[in-house]
Design a protein around this motif. Structure first.
Motif, PDB file in Angstrom:
ATOM      1  N   UNK A 120       5.683   7.108   0.322  1.00 46.92           N
ATOM      2  CA  UNK A 120       5.841   7.741   0.807  1.00 46.92           C
ATOM      3  C   UNK A 120       4.310   8.699   0.706  1.00 46.92           C
ATOM      4  N   UNK A 121       3.840   8.448  -0.377  1.00 44.99           N
ATOM      5  CA  UNK A 121       1.662   9.199  -0.279  1.00 44.99           C
ATOM      6  C   UNK A 121       1.168   8.592   0.392  1.00 44.99           C
ATOM      7  N   UNK A 122       0.495   7.436  -0.241  1.00 44.30           N
ATOM      8  CA  UNK A 122       0.315   6.081   0.558  1.00 44.30           C
ATOM      9  C   UNK A 122      -0.184   6.438   1.835  1.00 44.30           C
ATOM     10  N   UNK A 123       1.608   5.824   2.576  1.00 43.34           N
ATOM     11  CA  UNK A 123       1.600   5.518   3.789  1.00 43.34           C
ATOM     12  C   UNK A 123       1.298   4.111   4.613  1.00 43.34           C
ATOM     13  N   UNK A 124       1.341   3.923   5.934  1.00 47.82           N
ATOM     14  CA  UNK A 124       0.935   2.632   6.334  1.00 47.82           C
ATOM     15  C   UNK A 124       0.998   1.741   5.512  1.00 47.82           C
ATOM     16  N   UNK A 125       0.738   0.480   5.518  1.00 47.02           N
ATOM     17  CA  UNK A 125       0.684  -0.550   5.724  1.00 47.02           C
ATOM     18  C   UNK A 125       1.565  -0.599   4.488  1.00 47.02           C
ATOM     19  N   UNK A 126       1.593   0.089   2.898  1.00 47.15           N
ATOM     20  CA  UNK A 126       2.037   0.202   1.952  1.00 47.15           C
ATOM     21  C   UNK A 126       3.405   0.612   2.274  1.00 47.15           C
ATOM     22  N   UNK A 127       3.542   1.750   2.922  1.00 45.22           N
ATOM     23  CA  UNK A 127       4.417   2.610   3.367  1.00 45.22           C
ATOM     24  C   UNK A 127       5.303   1.219   3.752  1.00 45.22           C
ATOM     25  N   UNK A 128       5.053   0.753   4.552  1.00 46.18           N
ATOM     26  CA  UNK A 128       5.500  -0.026   5.329  1.00 46.18           C
ATOM     27  C   UNK A 128       6.083  -1.093   4.263  1.00 46.18           C
ATOM     28  N   UNK A 129       5.444  -2.137   4.084  1.00 42.63           N
ATOM     29  CA  UNK A 129       6.173  -3.445   3.372  1.00 42.63           C
ATOM     30  C   UNK A 129       7.243  -2.638   1.818  1.00 42.63           C
ATOM     31  N   UNK A 130       6.823  -1.327   1.238  1.00 39.93           N
ATOM     32  CA  UNK A 130       7.942  -0.874   0.497  1.00 39.93           C
ATOM     33  C   UNK A 130       9.293  -0.934   0.880  1.00 39.93           C
ATOM     34  N   UNK A 131       9.252   0.233   2.432  1.00 37.86           N
ATOM     35  CA  UNK A 131      10.534  -0.077   2.994  1.00 37.86           C
ATOM     36  C   UNK A 131      10.884  -1.044   3.851  1.00 37.86           C
ATOM     37  N   UNK A 132      10.278  -1.800   4.262  1.00 41.39           N
ATOM     38  CA  UNK A 132      10.998  -3.405   4.871  1.00 41.39           C
ATOM     39  C   UNK A 132      11.505  -3.932   4.008  1.00 41.39           C
ATOM     40  N   UNK A 133      11.163  -4.013   2.725  1.00 41.26           N
ATOM     41  CA  UNK A 133      11.683  -4.801   1.479  1.00 41.26           C
ATOM     42  C   UNK A 133      13.015  -3.457   0.705  1.00 41.26           C
ATOM     43  N   UNK A 134      13.126  -2.781   0.890  1.00 42.30           N
ATOM     44  CA  UNK A 134      13.860  -1.789   0.744  1.00 42.30           C
ATOM     45  C   UNK A 134      15.014  -1.511   1.580  1.00 42.30           C
ATOM     46  N   UNK A 135      14.381  -1.431   3.300  1.00 43.41           N
ATOM     47  CA  UNK A 135      15.956  -2.159   3.757  1.00 43.41           C
ATOM     48  C   UNK A 135      16.538  -3.914   3.230  1.00 43.41           C
TER      49      UNK A 135
END
Length: 296
Positions: A120-135
């Motif tokens: 949530x804090x960094x956003x961008x690619x970091x957010x995309x990678x973490x959230x897709x893994x969570x999905x």
């Protein structure tokens, strides 16, 4: 739960931490069901800790001449198919069930909180990678994933911790990320950035305290879920293995004697039911106490 973060930010700014804590404790104590759940949990913990003192029987003693005995003065709930005291087995099973409920829940909470705040804090690619893994983790059937881990690594208590931790972190990460997105736009975060505070310091000292109440609620609600997962795995034969006592394992072994000695299967199931309800009551009470919009 973003309302909790907004309230905590106001608490931090006004210096009212003690008042907030007192109000939360007072609200929790007024919740009758939450207090009943807390009493049941404390009683369960005490019974598990002092199981050797409460029951005079050996949980692993086999007495084939005392198989499936009915309740009596010596065996309060009767015996199982190996002649072992059912009360003793349930008490010792509480130890495993509580440990399996608490340890994986804590591990998944730590992993989910760290990844959620960073995402949530960094956003961008970091957010995309973490959230897709969570999905991906959320989309995959949780019980099936846990079974795959257990079949791959082997059926023992340590591997149960690994399996349940993998299953539980994704939901925590998504909730924490949503709160982090709301908190990082607040004025006190902007002030910290303007003062040159590092990102790690902002996340640990400013963002994390604002998600702690939600993490407490998530932890209290994830414990009964972990207990249910462990019971399911043990029931399917890939969880705790004999001769250890687990409530799910007791139900699995007792179902064969459901008509001859119904208590062998019913009472461990009742123990699971009561424990899960108690933790859910406490979790609901914590949610109501820590969320100002749930208060009258």
């Amino acid at each position: 739960m973003s309302q909790v973060a907004e309230m905590n930010e106001e608490v931090i700014e006004t210096g009212g931490e003690d008042s907030f804590l007192r109000d939360a404790v007072r609200a929790f104590r007024r919740n009758r069901m939450a207090m009943i759940g807390l009493v049941l949990i404390c009683l369960l913990v005490l019974l598990a800790l002092f199981a050797p003192l409460i029951s005079p029987h050996d949980p692993y003693r086999v007495a084939l001449d005392e198989q499936l005995l009915p309740p009596s003065a010596s065996y309060w709930l009767g015996t199982d198919n190996f002649g072992r005291d059912l009360v003793t087995r349930i008490l010792y099973g509480a130890r495993i069930s509580l440990v399996v409920g608490i340890v994986p829940s804590f591990i998944s909470l730590v992993i989910g909180a760290v990844l959620g705040i960073v995402s949530g804090y960094y956003g961008g690619k970091v957010d995309f990678i973490v959230m897709r893994l969570a999905d991906m983790m959320i989309a995959f059937p949780s019980l099936l994933l846990a079974m795959v881990v257990m079949y791959t690594l082997g059926a023992n208590l340590f591997n149960i911790f690994i399996a349940l931790s993998l299953v539980g972190w994704a939901g925590v990460a998504r909730v924490v990320r949503s709160q982090t997105l709301a908190v990082k736009e607040k004025e006190f975060i902007e002030a910290a950035r303007a003062n040159g505070t590092s990102r790690v310091t902002i996340m640990s000292r400013h963002v994390f305290p604002n998600v702690v109440p939600t993490l407490i609620v998530l932890f209290s609600l994830s414990i009964p879920e972990a207990i249910m997962w462990e019971s399911s795995l043990s029931f399917l034969g890939v969880g705790v293995q004999p001769p250890e006592a687990s409530w799910g394992l007791l139900v699995a072994k007792g179902k064969e004697y459901l008509f001859a000695a119904p208590l062998v299967a019913i009472m461990p199931g009742v123990a699971i039911l009561v424990t899960v309800l108690a933790f859910n009551f406490v979790g609901d009470g914590l949610r109501d106490a820590l969320d100002p919009y749930m208060k009258d």
